[in-house]
Design a protein around this motif. Structure first.
Motif, mmCIF file in Angstrom:
data_model
loop_
_atom_site.group_PDB
_atom_site.id
_atom_site.type_symbol
_atom_site.label_atom_id
_atom_site.label_comp_id
_atom_site.label_asym_id
_atom_site.label_seq_id
_atom_site.Cartn_x
_atom_site.Cartn_y
_atom_site.Cartn_z
ATOM 1 N N PHE A 10 32.070 -16.793 35.018
ATOM 2 C CA PHE A 10 32.187 -15.495 34.366
ATOM 3 C C PHE A 10 32.079 -15.653 32.845
ATOM 4 N N ILE A 11 32.744 -16.666 32.312
ATOM 5 C CA ILE A 11 32.665 -16.929 30.876
ATOM 6 C C ILE A 11 31.232 -17.261 30.478
ATOM 7 N N PHE A 12 30.548 -18.088 31.279
ATOM 8 C CA PHE A 12 29.154 -18.431 30.978
ATOM 9 C C PHE A 12 28.278 -17.185 30.977
ATOM 10 N N SER A 13 28.536 -16.266 31.897
ATOM 11 C CA SER A 13 27.752 -15.015 31.952
ATOM 12 C C SER A 13 27.915 -14.224 30.666
ATOM 13 N N LEU A 14 29.162 -14.085 30.213
ATOM 14 C CA LEU A 14 29.413 -13.303 29.001
ATOM 15 C C LEU A 14 28.807 -13.976 27.771
ATOM 16 N N LEU A 15 28.948 -15.292 27.684
ATOM 17 C CA LEU A 15 28.362 -16.004 26.548
ATOM 18 C C LEU A 15 26.839 -15.905 26.560
ATOM 19 N N SER A 16 26.236 -15.936 27.749
ATOM 20 C CA SER A 16 24.781 -15.807 27.847
ATOM 21 C C SER A 16 24.322 -14.424 27.394
ATOM 22 N N THR A 320 37.932 0.730 33.942
ATOM 23 C CA THR A 320 39.173 0.303 34.576
ATOM 24 C C THR A 320 40.019 -0.416 33.541
ATOM 25 N N ASP A 321 41.165 -0.908 33.984
ATOM 26 C CA ASP A 321 42.015 -1.665 33.062
ATOM 27 C C ASP A 321 41.315 -2.927 32.593
ATOM 28 N N ALA A 322 40.454 -3.495 33.476
ATOM 29 C CA ALA A 322 39.679 -4.672 33.076
ATOM 30 C C ALA A 322 38.504 -4.228 32.215
ATOM 31 N N ALA A 323 38.042 -5.129 31.372
ATOM 32 C CA ALA A 323 36.900 -4.814 30.512
ATOM 33 C C ALA A 323 35.660 -4.568 31.356
ATOM 34 N N THR A 324 34.847 -3.574 30.974
ATOM 35 C CA THR A 324 33.645 -3.262 31.754
ATOM 36 C C THR A 324 32.452 -4.093 31.312
ATOM 37 N N PHE A 325 32.459 -4.584 30.089
ATOM 38 C CA PHE A 325 31.404 -5.462 29.589
ATOM 39 C C PHE A 325 30.035 -4.792 29.586
ATOM 40 N N ASP A 326 29.991 -3.458 29.512
ATOM 41 C CA ASP A 326 28.711 -2.757 29.409
ATOM 42 C C ASP A 326 28.443 -2.490 27.936
ATOM 43 N N ALA A 327 28.139 -3.547 27.210
ATOM 44 C CA ALA A 327 28.022 -3.446 25.761
ATOM 45 C C ALA A 327 26.830 -2.622 25.326
ATOM 46 N N LEU A 353 34.926 -10.173 25.001
ATOM 47 C CA LEU A 353 35.168 -11.593 25.260
ATOM 48 C C LEU A 353 36.531 -12.016 24.716
ATOM 49 N N MET A 354 36.870 -11.554 23.524
ATOM 50 C CA MET A 354 38.148 -11.925 22.921
ATOM 51 C C MET A 354 39.330 -11.288 23.632
ATOM 52 N N GLU A 355 39.126 -10.111 24.212
ATOM 53 C CA GLU A 355 40.223 -9.438 24.899
ATOM 54 C C GLU A 355 40.676 -10.165 26.161
ATOM 55 N N LEU A 356 39.882 -11.086 26.635
ATOM 56 C CA LEU A 356 40.270 -11.851 27.830
ATOM 57 C C LEU A 356 41.276 -12.949 27.510
#
Length: 439
Positions: A10-16, A320-327, A353-356
């Motif tokens: 998941f982290i690799f996905s966000l960094l990519s 949702t309470d979790a980040a949606t990551f739809d930047a 990313l930082m909110e995690l």
């Protein structure tokens, strides 16, 4: 083990995604697509006058100036237009390329083929007949009608026999060229194009277009040949652009991994020893996959990088309470985002990313008395993978070993980022389905 791997992927996905967005932002800031496209067009159109008129054509506008196809230009002015900075034009359809080029070639032939006819029209006709004759000459010049259509119009619509005779005589140079070239009636629509090619001053471009268009039997065939020529050249240009962006991706991946201290070894060790963080990351990853927000963000970032228009907007899932990551949700559907929008997208993804609360980033905690050779406990600053002090020879006896481990951890992250967000998303989705089935 599966949970730790799930979190790392998941982290690799966000960094990519972040690297892709940084690439797009850099490309937009420096207008790499527009400059690359302008350079590719310049390699095709080597004649300075044709090149300048094409780049500054009202339908193309690859440079700030606007030049009409029939404009008379000095060579210095043509070079100045071609050397102007490129506008932000991402791509040109093949149909538009061929249409604009044919328009310029037709205008080149205006004096040679249509000088006598235009002069006779202006001198002898009046009123409606003059306007109609002008329109028919324009349509023939641009391939809309054949020479037979133009001749029939003169004999049927010009009332004065003397005017008919004069106009038909003015059309004789065109008929002579047609007969010499063996063109059919339909092929006569190509005459302005062929005459325009003959007027090109650059030998290499004139020879190339004569070889390309010469065998054509109709205007449509000539247009298809020009489009094929353009598409093959753009394919080579795309390969060159992707190669350039690949190097930018590597540089951006290294820079981000170092600045963020994205150390795979340290992040994996922290996730292994911190069940609470492991669980929070798994929940965020499940939410991002199940809502489709992560996939949407990946697709939009890939489309922006490739210079393609985003697809029509789809319904955005409720946050949702979790980040949606739809930047990319701020970008208007069907348009290319501006540089400011791209900068905001990078900021949104970085914030998500930082909110995690991931074990990333740097701290600087000097340890009085230095660090011993023995392995300390985890809370000790001597075992904190974020502590930059440990990598400096300022009292840490293990600084060189820690530095080598840090380099390896960051190198693993860079290699992972280089695989691209779609690769990690596919793997993440499979693991998420497996976890759901087991549950």
């Amino acid at each position: 083990i599966v949970n730790v791997i799930f979190g790392l992927i998941f982290i690799f996905s966000l960094l990519s995604i972040l690297v892709t967005q940084v690439n797009t932002l850099v490309a937009s800031l420096f207008n790499w697509r527009g400059r690359h496209l302008k350079a590719g067009i310049s390699l095709l159109l080597t004649d300075p006058f044709i090149r300048a008129k094409f780049l500054a054509h009202p339908l193309i506008r690859l440079v700030p100036a606007v030049v009409q196809p029939n404009a008379q230009m000095a060579e210095a002015d043509a070079e100045a237009v071609a050397e102007a900075s490129a506008q932000k034009v991402d791509w040109i359809p093949a149909e538009m390329f061929s249409g604009v080029l044919l328009d310029i070639l037709n205008s080149n032939a205006e004096t040679k083929l249509f000088g006598l006819a235009n002069e006779a029209c202006e001198r002898m006709l009046n009123g409606v007949e003059k306007a109609q004759m002008r329109e028919m000459l324009r349509r023939f010049q641009h391939g809309g009608i054949t020479l037979a259509d133009l001749t029939r119009f003169v004999t049927s619509s010009v009332s004065d026999p003397a005017d008919q005779t004069a106009l038909l005589k003015a059309l004789e140079p065109i008929a002579t060229i047609r007969q010499a070239g063996g063109a059919s009636d339909e092929g006569s629509r190509l005459l302005p194009v062929l005459a325009g090619i003959d007027e090109i001053g650059d030998d290499s471009m004139r020879t190339a277009l004569q070889t390309l268009v010469g065998p054509s039997h109709s205007l449509e065939e000539a247009q298809a040949r020009i489009e094929s020529w353009f598409n093959s050249s753009m394919d080579r240009l795309s390969v060159s652009y992707r190669r350039q962006m690949a190097w930018v991706s590597v540089a951006a991946g290294i820079l981000l991994a170092v600045l963020l201290n994205a150390d795979t070894l340290y992040m994996g060790r922290t996730l292994w020893s911190d069940p609470a963080l492991q669980q929070a990351l798994a929940v965020a990853a499940d939410a991002a996959v199940s809502t489709g927000a992560l996939q949407n963000s990946i697709e939009r970032s890939q489309q922006n990088l490739a210079g393609q228009l985003p697809p029509p907007a789809e319904a955005t899932p409720e946050p949702t309470d979790a980040a949606t990551f739809d930047a990319n949700a701020q970008a208007a559907p069907g348009t290319q985002p501006s540089t400011v929008d791209l900068a905001f997208q990078v900021g949104y993804t970085f914030q998500d990313l930082m909110e995690l609360r991931l074990p990333m980033g740097w701290t600087y905690e000097p340890v009085e008395g230095g660090c011993p050779q023995a392995e300390p406990t985890l809370p000790d600053p001597c075992n904190n993978g974020r502590n930059l002090w440990l990598l400096l020879p300022l009292g840490n006896a293990n600084w060189l070993a820690d530095l080598l481990v840090k380099v390896v951890g960051i190198a693993i992250t860079v290699i992972a980022i280089a695989q691209g967000a779609p690769f990690w998303f596919d793997l993440l989705s499979r693991i998420a389905r497996g976890r759901a089935n087991n549950t």
